[in-house]
Design a protein around this motif. Structure first.
Motif, PDB file in Angstrom:
ATOM      1  N   GLY A 148      41.828  -9.039   6.150  1.00 23.34           N
ATOM      2  CA  GLY A 148      40.438  -8.646   6.409  1.00 23.34           C
ATOM      3  C   GLY A 148      40.233  -7.151   6.571  1.00 23.34           C
ATOM      4  N   LEU A 201      33.618 -12.615  11.153  1.00 22.47           N
ATOM      5  CA  LEU A 201      33.508 -11.235  10.669  1.00 22.47           C
ATOM      6  C   LEU A 201      33.923 -10.272  11.785  1.00 22.47           C
ATOM      7  CD1 LEU A 201      30.097 -11.543   8.823  1.00 22.47           C
ATOM      8  CD2 LEU A 201      32.252 -10.930   7.729  1.00 22.47           C
ATOM      9  N   ASP A 202      34.555  -9.179  11.406  1.00 29.49           N
ATOM     10  CA  ASP A 202      34.943  -8.152  12.370  1.00 29.49           C
ATOM     11  C   ASP A 202      33.688  -7.648  13.102  1.00 29.49           C
ATOM     12  OD1 ASP A 202      35.755  -5.880  13.703  1.00 29.49           O
ATOM     13  OD2 ASP A 202      36.817  -5.009  11.981  1.00 29.49           O
ATOM     14  N   THR A 219      35.878  -8.148   3.875  1.00 21.63           N
ATOM     15  CA  THR A 219      36.162  -9.562   4.116  1.00 21.63           C
ATOM     16  C   THR A 219      36.040 -10.372   2.828  1.00 21.63           C
ATOM     17  OG1 THR A 219      35.099  -9.200   6.251  1.00 21.63           O
ATOM     18  CG2 THR A 219      35.671 -11.460   5.704  1.00 21.63           C
ATOM     19  N   LEU A 227      35.406 -16.522   4.268  1.00 23.88           N
ATOM     20  CA  LEU A 227      34.011 -16.060   4.220  1.00 23.88           C
ATOM     21  C   LEU A 227      33.129 -17.137   3.590  1.00 23.88           C
ATOM     22  CD1 LEU A 227      32.203 -13.560   4.868  1.00 23.88           C
ATOM     23  CD2 LEU A 227      32.432 -12.939   2.466  1.00 23.88           C
TER      24      LEU A 227
END
Ligand SMILES: [Zn+2]
Length: 253
Positions: A148, A201-202, A219, A227
């Motif tokens: 990621g 998600l970050d 991502t 995702l």
């Protein structure tokens, strides 16, 4: 001018790609091996043109080698496949540090006050034509194409954003229905982050619409299956934008 640029690019693209450079890409960029043969050829053409048009500069005692230039250009080319592209037109130079570097922090708050300081960075993208990268992080991120994180994809996604006017400080400028999708996903990440909920998600993407786009791009290429599962509409929107389906790539082969 545009005609001459196109002519120069098509001449460059027809030349044989230096085998030494191809070897560097095969070693350093696992993404390359996941692509179909026509996509690999396209990636090499883009790489060649980026290398001819962008200026690389070493900082902090590092000498810029072919290995550095070719690795960075090949990763940046991944974002250009299958699209009409003008090769990051706002970008003129790529500054390479050997490792994490101390960046100058300068932020304007609502009252117009500038806060300055220093922080360790692995990369940054400027509006005025420069991308800065830590070579160590470029290599480490390239080696693991499924965690990621990829600083080159992240910083060059900011350049795509500039070129295509995808975000501004207030939100997403892309046409509907993408605007709705990006806005909803961004607000959800913001809400989850504020509530301390774990996110796929970050959470760095909650910093701003621009960071959300860059994180989503990282991502999309690095964790496409996840995702697609967790954010199917975002995956679909990015798939349309890039004309690629990284979830279908042969990974780990
Ligand atoms: Zn960023």
């Amino acid at each position: 001018m545009f005609f001459l640029k196109r002519l120069r690019r098509s001449r460059l693209a027809r030349r044989e790609f230096p085998p030494m450079w191809r070897g560097i890409i095969e070693r350093n960029v696992p993404f390359y091996r996941m692509l179909s043969l026509p996509d690999r050829e396209e990636l090499l053409r883009h790489t060649r043109i980026l290398l001819a048009e962008k200026y690389f500069e070493g900082c902090g005692g590092i000498a810029v080698t072919d290995e550095i230039r070719v690795t960075v250009a090949a990763l940046a080319s991944l974002l250009l496949l299958h699209r009409q592209t003008d090769y990051y037109p706002f970008l003129s130079s790529i500054v390479i540090y050997p490792d994490e570097y101390v960046g100058e922090r300068r932020r304007w708050d609502d009252a117009g006050v500038v806060t300055e300081g220093a922080e360790l960075r692995v990369g940054e993208s400027w509006e005025q034509g420069t991308v800065v990268l830590s070579w160590r992080d470029v290599l480490l991120d390239a080696e693991s194409p499924d965690d990621g994180f990829n600083v080159v994809l992240h910083e060059f996604a900011h350049q795509l954003d500039l070129e295509g006017r995808i975000t501004d400080a207030g939100g997403f400028l892309v046409a509907s229905p993408w605007r709705e999708i990006f806005t909803r996903e961004y607000e959800q990440l913001l809400a989850d982050d504020e509530a301390g909920r774990e996110t796929f998600l970050d959470p760095y993407g909650a910093e701003s619409p621009a960071e959300f786009f860059a994180v989503a791009v990282e991502t999309f290429f690095e964790m496409p299956a996840g995702l697609k599962e967790h954010h199917p509409r975002l995956f679909e929107a990015l798939g349309e934008y890039f004309g690629q389906d990284p979830a279908a790539w042969g990974r780990g082969g």
